[in-house]
Design a protein around this motif. Structure first.
Motif, PDB file in Angstrom:
ATOM      1  N   SER A 143       0.852  -1.187   0.000  1.00 52.75           N
ATOM      2  CA  SER A 143       0.000   0.000   0.000  1.00 52.75           C
ATOM      3  C   SER A 143       0.888   1.236   0.000  1.00 52.75           C
ATOM      4  CB  SER A 143      -0.933   0.012   1.213  1.00 52.75           C
ATOM      5  OG  SER A 143      -0.199   0.081   2.414  1.00 52.75           O
ATOM      6  N   PHE A 144       0.352   2.319  -0.509  1.00 56.92           N
ATOM      7  CA  PHE A 144       1.070   3.592  -0.489  1.00 56.92           C
ATOM      8  C   PHE A 144       0.051   4.717  -0.407  1.00 56.92           C
ATOM      9  CE2 PHE A 144      -0.030   3.229  -4.900  1.00 56.92           C
ATOM     10  CZ  PHE A 144      -0.104   4.522  -5.396  1.00 56.92           C
ATOM     11  N   SER A 145       0.514   5.883  -0.051  1.00 55.73           N
ATOM     12  CA  SER A 145      -0.372   7.037   0.107  1.00 55.73           C
ATOM     13  C   SER A 145      -0.182   8.017  -1.039  1.00 55.73           C
ATOM     14  CB  SER A 145      -0.116   7.737   1.437  1.00 55.73           C
ATOM     15  OG  SER A 145      -0.414   6.883   2.517  1.00 55.73           O
ATOM     16  N   THR A 146      -1.271   8.534  -1.548  1.00 56.49           N
ATOM     17  CA  THR A 146      -1.197   9.539  -2.602  1.00 56.49           C
ATOM     18  C   THR A 146      -0.739  10.878  -2.017  1.00 56.49           C
ATOM     19  OG1 THR A 146      -3.517  10.151  -2.286  1.00 56.49           O
ATOM     20  CG2 THR A 146      -3.027   8.423  -3.910  1.00 56.49           C
ATOM     21  N   VAL A 147      -0.284  11.741  -2.904  1.00 55.89           N
ATOM     22  CA  VAL A 147       0.151  13.081  -2.529  1.00 55.89           C
ATOM     23  C   VAL A 147      -0.729  14.090  -3.249  1.00 55.89           C
ATOM     24  CG1 VAL A 147       2.068  14.731  -2.566  1.00 55.89           C
ATOM     25  CG2 VAL A 147       2.517  12.297  -2.183  1.00 55.89           C
ATOM     26  N   ASP A 148      -1.168  15.077  -2.552  1.00 59.23           N
ATOM     27  CA  ASP A 148      -2.028  16.099  -3.141  1.00 59.23           C
ATOM     28  C   ASP A 148      -1.364  16.719  -4.372  1.00 59.23           C
ATOM     29  OD1 ASP A 148      -3.894  18.035  -3.675  1.00 59.23           O
ATOM     30  OD2 ASP A 148      -3.421  19.286  -1.937  1.00 59.23           O
ATOM     31  N   GLY A 149      -2.043  16.618  -5.524  1.00 58.42           N
ATOM     32  CA  GLY A 149      -1.549  17.215  -6.754  1.00 58.42           C
ATOM     33  C   GLY A 149      -0.545  16.379  -7.522  1.00 58.42           C
ATOM     34  N   GLN A 150      -0.210  15.191  -7.038  1.00 55.16           N
ATOM     35  CA  GLN A 150       0.754  14.327  -7.739  1.00 55.16           C
ATOM     36  C   GLN A 150       0.012  13.202  -8.442  1.00 55.16           C
ATOM     37  OE1 GLN A 150       4.096  12.924  -5.400  1.00 55.16           O
ATOM     38  NE2 GLN A 150       4.393  11.137  -6.710  1.00 55.16           N
ATOM     39  N   LYS A 151       0.190  13.099  -9.764  1.00 59.87           N
ATOM     40  CA  LYS A 151      -0.520  12.087 -10.532  1.00 59.87           C
ATOM     41  C   LYS A 151       0.337  10.875 -10.865  1.00 59.87           C
ATOM     42  CE  LYS A 151      -1.609  14.749 -13.979  1.00 59.87           C
ATOM     43  NZ  LYS A 151      -2.174  15.187 -15.273  1.00 59.87           N
ATOM     44  N   ASP A 152       1.677  11.040 -10.945  1.00 63.07           N
ATOM     45  CA  ASP A 152       2.578   9.947 -11.322  1.00 63.07           C
ATOM     46  C   ASP A 152       3.322   9.411 -10.106  1.00 63.07           C
ATOM     47  OD1 ASP A 152       1.976  10.094 -14.079  1.00 63.07           O
ATOM     48  OD2 ASP A 152       3.340  11.807 -14.298  1.00 63.07           O
ATOM     49  N   ARG A 172      -6.058  21.080 -18.540  1.00 63.67           N
ATOM     50  CA  ARG A 172      -6.695  21.409 -17.268  1.00 63.67           C
ATOM     51  C   ARG A 172      -6.433  20.254 -16.302  1.00 63.67           C
ATOM     52  NH1 ARG A 172     -12.057  19.212 -16.836  1.00 63.67           N
ATOM     53  NH2 ARG A 172     -12.680  18.080 -18.710  1.00 63.67           N
ATOM     54  N   THR A 173      -6.527  20.504 -15.070  1.00 68.05           N
ATOM     55  CA  THR A 173      -6.150  19.497 -14.072  1.00 68.05           C
ATOM     56  C   THR A 173      -7.283  19.245 -13.084  1.00 68.05           C
ATOM     57  OG1 THR A 173      -5.150  21.237 -12.735  1.00 68.05           O
ATOM     58  CG2 THR A 173      -3.693  19.980 -14.200  1.00 68.05           C
ATOM     59  N   PRO A 174      -8.355  18.606 -13.531  1.00 71.07           N
ATOM     60  CA  PRO A 174      -9.414  18.270 -12.583  1.00 71.07           C
ATOM     61  C   PRO A 174      -8.904  17.255 -11.576  1.00 71.07           C
ATOM     62  CG  PRO A 174      -9.761  17.124 -14.652  1.00 71.07           C
ATOM     63  CD  PRO A 174      -8.620  18.070 -14.871  1.00 71.07           C
ATOM     64  N   GLY A 175      -9.215  17.419 -10.330  1.00 62.49           N
ATOM     65  CA  GLY A 175      -8.730  16.522  -9.296  1.00 62.49           C
ATOM     66  C   GLY A 175      -9.857  15.826  -8.569  1.00 62.49           C
ATOM     67  N   GLY A 176      -9.483  14.898  -7.689  1.00 60.70           N
ATOM     68  CA  GLY A 176     -10.468  14.167  -6.923  1.00 60.70           C
ATOM     69  C   GLY A 176      -9.922  12.811  -6.513  1.00 60.70           C
ATOM     70  N   THR A 177     -10.812  11.931  -6.107  1.00 58.36           N
ATOM     71  CA  THR A 177     -10.428  10.569  -5.749  1.00 58.36           C
ATOM     72  C   THR A 177     -10.128   9.770  -7.018  1.00 58.36           C
ATOM     73  OG1 THR A 177     -11.778  10.572  -3.746  1.00 58.36           O
ATOM     74  CG2 THR A 177     -11.197   8.425  -4.665  1.00 58.36           C
ATOM     75  N   GLU A 198      -4.628   9.728   0.308  1.00 58.04           N
ATOM     76  CA  GLU A 198      -5.522   8.578   0.323  1.00 58.04           C
ATOM     77  C   GLU A 198      -4.688   7.321   0.185  1.00 58.04           C
ATOM     78  OE1 GLU A 198      -9.734   7.111  -1.699  1.00 58.04           O
ATOM     79  OE2 GLU A 198      -8.728   8.923  -2.391  1.00 58.04           O
ATOM     80  N   THR A 199      -5.041   6.277   0.913  1.00 58.20           N
ATOM     81  CA  THR A 199      -4.295   5.024   0.853  1.00 58.20           C
ATOM     82  C   THR A 199      -4.775   4.179  -0.319  1.00 58.20           C
ATOM     83  OG1 THR A 199      -3.976   5.011   3.250  1.00 58.20           O
ATOM     84  CG2 THR A 199      -3.654   2.932   2.095  1.00 58.20           C
ATOM     85  N   LEU A 200      -3.821   3.756  -1.151  1.00 62.79           N
ATOM     86  CA  LEU A 200      -4.123   2.857  -2.257  1.00 62.79           C
ATOM     87  C   LEU A 200      -3.462   1.505  -1.990  1.00 62.79           C
ATOM     88  CD1 LEU A 200      -3.670   5.106  -5.430  1.00 62.79           C
ATOM     89  CD2 LEU A 200      -5.712   4.727  -4.035  1.00 62.79           C
TER      90      LEU A 200
END
Length: 268
Positions: free
Chosen positions: A52-61, A120-125, A157-159
């Protein structure tokens, strides 16, 4: 089988000693066979891992190294983790990703860029993910492959990831996932593969001794035994019924007249 034991076995079969083939050369022969076995199949079940790992706000890769940071296995009494080299084993392939509430769907890189335009950079879960190699040397120890999440996460968020890890080094002269190569090392494979690996080393030893005929016999045996083990380790899982001329993919769907309703604990 330990590396030193395998060398002894090979020399006994071919009837040679260290004056005929040095330890360093025989180690390389063994490593060739090891790599052939490891990379002959993309989804060996004994390399399955869950991390598992945690996402970072604004990081997609996210690189494989980032995803693998929490991974840990023990082999030959050594703990291999997603930490610093040389024991930095990482994922080789991602099979599935989920959150606490849903499963992410795999889509093509170009499809993701169409759904979520680059201007554009729409964000979310995240609900989708894709994979791509971000470049770098093809011979790098850790793959440059990364995953891209769609949409871009807007928070932590945990993935949860299921995938296949790289194998621990065995034999050879340039360790990547070990501090050093030792005679006491064992291959990062089920014991059933010891004989198969030895067969390949015998084949290469006969080649080196310019006995092509005997070499080919052992190579054919190596291929046959490898295919036999592939069939054994990649057969249908025991809980999954073998299907013949049926569209039902589970016992549950086969026995239920209402396949979409809830399944109770007492039902098959």
């Amino acid at each position: 089988m330990q590396l030193s034991t395998m060398r002894t076995y090979v020399r006994n079969v071919v009837d040679i000693d260290t004056t005929d083939i040095a330890d360093t050369t025989l180690n390389e022969f063994i490593r060739e066979g090891y790599d052939l076995i490891v990379y002959s199949e993309k989804r060996w079940p004994f390399y399955e891992v869950a991390v598992s790992f945690s996402t970072v706000d604004g990081q997609k890769d996210y690189t494989m190294a980032e995803i693998s940071a929490g991974m840990s296995i023990t082999h030959d009494g050594v703990a291999f983790t997603g930490g610093s080299a040389p024991t930095n084993l990482s994922l080789r392939e991602v099979a599935a990703i989920k959150t606490d509430s849903h499963i992410l769907e795999f889509i093509g890189y170009d499809v993701g860029d169409i759904i979520y335009p680059l201007n554009r950079t729409p964000g979310g879960t995240p609900y989708y993910f894709s994979m791509w190699n971000q470049g770098g040397s093809a011979s790098a120890a850790v793959s440059g492959q990364s995953i891209r999440l769609y949409p871009t996460p807007t928070g932590v968020e945990t993935l949860y990831v299921r995938g296949y890890r790289n194998a621990v080094d065995f034999a050879g002269q340039t360790p990547i996932y070990r501090n050093a190569i030792s005679d006491a090392d064992t291959p990062d494979l089920p014991i059933a593969f010891d004989n198969v690996l030895a067969l390949y080393a015998i084949y290469r030893a006969y080649q080196q001794q310019e006995d092509a005929g005997m070499g080919q016999q052992y190579y054919a045996q190596f291929i046959g035994e490898l295919e036999n083990l592939r069939a054994r380790f990649e057969d249908t899982p025991a809980p999954q019924p073998v299907l013949l001329n049926s569209v039902n993919a589970s016992r549950w769907r086969a026995n239920s007249i209402l396949p979409n309703r809830l399944r109770y604990s007492w039902e098959w």
